[in-house]
Write a protein that holds these residues in place. Sequence first.
Motif, PDB file in Angstrom:
ATOM      1  N   GLN A  66       1.291 -10.239  -5.938  1.00 33.91           N
ATOM      2  CA  GLN A  66       1.074  -8.801  -6.118  1.00 33.91           C
ATOM      3  C   GLN A  66       1.015  -8.096  -4.776  1.00 33.91           C
ATOM      4  O   GLN A  66       1.595  -7.017  -4.601  1.00 33.91           O
ATOM      5  CB  GLN A  66      -0.208  -8.570  -6.906  1.00 33.91           C
ATOM      6  CG  GLN A  66      -0.481  -7.087  -7.211  1.00 33.91           C
ATOM      7  CD  GLN A  66      -1.759  -6.910  -8.010  1.00 33.91           C
ATOM      8  OE1 GLN A  66      -2.430  -7.879  -8.359  1.00 33.91           O
ATOM      9  NE2 GLN A  66      -2.103  -5.664  -8.277  1.00 33.91           N
ATOM     10  N   ASN A  67       0.300  -8.705  -3.797  1.00 35.47           N
ATOM     11  CA  ASN A  67       0.226  -8.106  -2.455  1.00 35.47           C
ATOM     12  C   ASN A  67       1.608  -8.027  -1.815  1.00 35.47           C
ATOM     13  O   ASN A  67       1.945  -7.022  -1.185  1.00 35.47           O
ATOM     14  CB  ASN A  67      -0.714  -8.925  -1.578  1.00 35.47           C
ATOM     15  CG  ASN A  67      -2.158  -8.816  -2.025  1.00 35.47           C
ATOM     16  OD1 ASN A  67      -2.545  -7.845  -2.696  1.00 35.47           O
ATOM     17  ND2 ASN A  67      -2.977  -9.795  -1.670  1.00 35.47           N
ATOM     18  N   GLN A 111       4.432  -7.832  -3.374  1.00 38.08           N
ATOM     19  CA  GLN A 111       5.200  -6.792  -4.057  1.00 38.08           C
ATOM     20  C   GLN A 111       4.774  -5.406  -3.607  1.00 38.08           C
ATOM     21  O   GLN A 111       5.602  -4.513  -3.425  1.00 38.08           O
ATOM     22  CB  GLN A 111       5.021  -6.941  -5.570  1.00 38.08           C
ATOM     23  CG  GLN A 111       5.699  -8.176  -6.140  1.00 38.08           C
ATOM     24  CD  GLN A 111       5.382  -8.384  -7.604  1.00 38.08           C
ATOM     25  OE1 GLN A 111       4.378  -7.866  -8.103  1.00 38.08           O
ATOM     26  NE2 GLN A 111       6.207  -9.152  -8.296  1.00 38.08           N
ATOM     27  N   GLU A 112       3.432  -5.197  -3.417  1.00 37.86           N
ATOM     28  CA  GLU A 112       2.939  -3.900  -2.924  1.00 37.86           C
ATOM     29  C   GLU A 112       3.447  -3.631  -1.516  1.00 37.86           C
ATOM     30  O   GLU A 112       3.825  -2.496  -1.190  1.00 37.86           O
ATOM     31  CB  GLU A 112       1.412  -3.895  -2.958  1.00 37.86           C
ATOM     32  CG  GLU A 112       0.842  -3.874  -4.377  1.00 37.86           C
ATOM     33  CD  GLU A 112      -0.673  -3.998  -4.386  1.00 37.86           C
ATOM     34  OE1 GLU A 112      -1.270  -3.879  -5.458  1.00 37.86           O
ATOM     35  OE2 GLU A 112      -1.256  -4.213  -3.297  1.00 37.86           O
ATOM     36  N   GLN A 113       3.456  -4.678  -0.681  1.00 34.65           N
ATOM     37  CA  GLN A 113       3.992  -4.509   0.675  1.00 34.65           C
ATOM     38  C   GLN A 113       5.470  -4.149   0.634  1.00 34.65           C
ATOM     39  O   GLN A 113       5.949  -3.331   1.424  1.00 34.65           O
ATOM     40  CB  GLN A 113       3.781  -5.794   1.476  1.00 34.65           C
ATOM     41  CG  GLN A 113       2.313  -6.084   1.798  1.00 34.65           C
ATOM     42  CD  GLN A 113       2.140  -7.420   2.483  1.00 34.65           C
ATOM     43  OE1 GLN A 113       3.109  -8.115   2.775  1.00 34.65           O
ATOM     44  NE2 GLN A 113       0.881  -7.786   2.735  1.00 34.65           N
ATOM     45  N   ILE A 161       6.945  -2.506  -1.788  1.00 34.59           N
ATOM     46  CA  ILE A 161       7.037  -1.108  -2.232  1.00 34.59           C
ATOM     47  C   ILE A 161       6.778  -0.165  -1.060  1.00 34.59           C
ATOM     48  O   ILE A 161       7.509   0.818  -0.855  1.00 34.59           O
ATOM     49  CB  ILE A 161       6.032  -0.854  -3.376  1.00 34.59           C
ATOM     50  CG1 ILE A 161       6.463  -1.620  -4.629  1.00 34.59           C
ATOM     51  CG2 ILE A 161       5.951   0.644  -3.690  1.00 34.59           C
ATOM     52  CD1 ILE A 161       5.446  -1.580  -5.754  1.00 34.59           C
TER      53      ILE A 161
END
Length: 404
Positions: free
Chosen positions: A313-314, A316-318, A320
């Motif tokens: 998740q981290n 993927q957020e990075q 984005i």
Amino acid sequence: MSHSSYRVLSNHTGKMAPKGVVGLDKIPQQVVNKAIRLGFDFNILCIGETGIGKSTLIDTLFKTEFNSSPVKHNQVKVALCENTYRLKESNVQLRLTVVDTVGFGDQINKVNSYEPIVEYVDKQFERYLLEELRPNRNRLDFHDTRIHACLYFISPTGHSLKILDLHTMKALDKKVNLVPIIAKADTMSQQEIVAFKARILEEIRANDIHVYTCVDGNGGAMEPVGMPYAVIGSREMVLVKASKVRGRKYPWGVVEVENDKHCDFVRLRDMLIRTNMEDLREQTNSNLYEVYRSAYLEAKTDYQPFMSSKQIQNAQEQRIVRDREIDRLVQDKLSAKEKELKQIEIQMKEEFEIERQKYTEEKENLGKKGEALRKESTEFQQVKKHMEASRTSTLEKMKAKKAK
């Protein structure tokens, strides 16, 4: 207890089941039947200089004259030519693809001759991977074009490997099952072949080039006996002791292709077709392809396998955030470019207006000059007409005066 005497006494519910032979020894036969029904794909990449005997050796290996035409030494760059054939022996079907390197070693500058070959091998891996990643894939009808064996033809110089050979084998040794071959072995004596083989192996090991290794009886890796193979190819049948054999006839005698005393052709054929074909296919799939697949997928994603959900998740957020930053930079560049184009447009309009005004003024000046010229022309015609009339009147008066 043997498989044939193994009997079922109970099932998973604890209840007694009917006694009888399980038949585990039939599983290998099921696998064999399935393989025979589906058939096999086997792909060979032949690398060697033009005229070294690649096509002849393939024809000799499979005892078939495939469609091949001679190539001249005038190729601008290396090109790969692939041909697929369907062979059948008994009830076993083989789809054989032979890939030839047309023009290899023919150029003056041979530095990058191996690059099209490496690119071709990678494309076959990528093609197979993309098929695997499709939502609806059909492996039964899909033609697997990954290279299972690479026959590298070495010129029978008797000295050492060429720089081109070392560069090419080093670039491919982790992508294909590399099988070095000494071509046209009948041009060398047995002593020269033994010394040349030792020199080739020494150079291969010194340059850390990985050639094909198979599994020995103890589960370890070993090079097939006789490698590098000194081979002879021939499409002709010659008469030896009242029997026809495949070979080459010379004034001093006959070289038999399938005679172990003359060359290593039988060893190569047995390794390639009879004993190690499935191992070559398996190593291509489980070792070489897996290395490519891992590198390819890791290059396409920011997170590695076996990460926790939070780490994914981290990541993927990075991604984005990074994508937004990239979009912002792209937008800024587009805005700056648009502003620059608008300034250029304004400047061009101003220059156009200046040129238009100059053109209008020049046109007006030319109009005035034309009007003045027309006026002068009219006045000149009037003066001319008047002078001609005066001259005519004077001549008539003079004539009248003489007549008196």
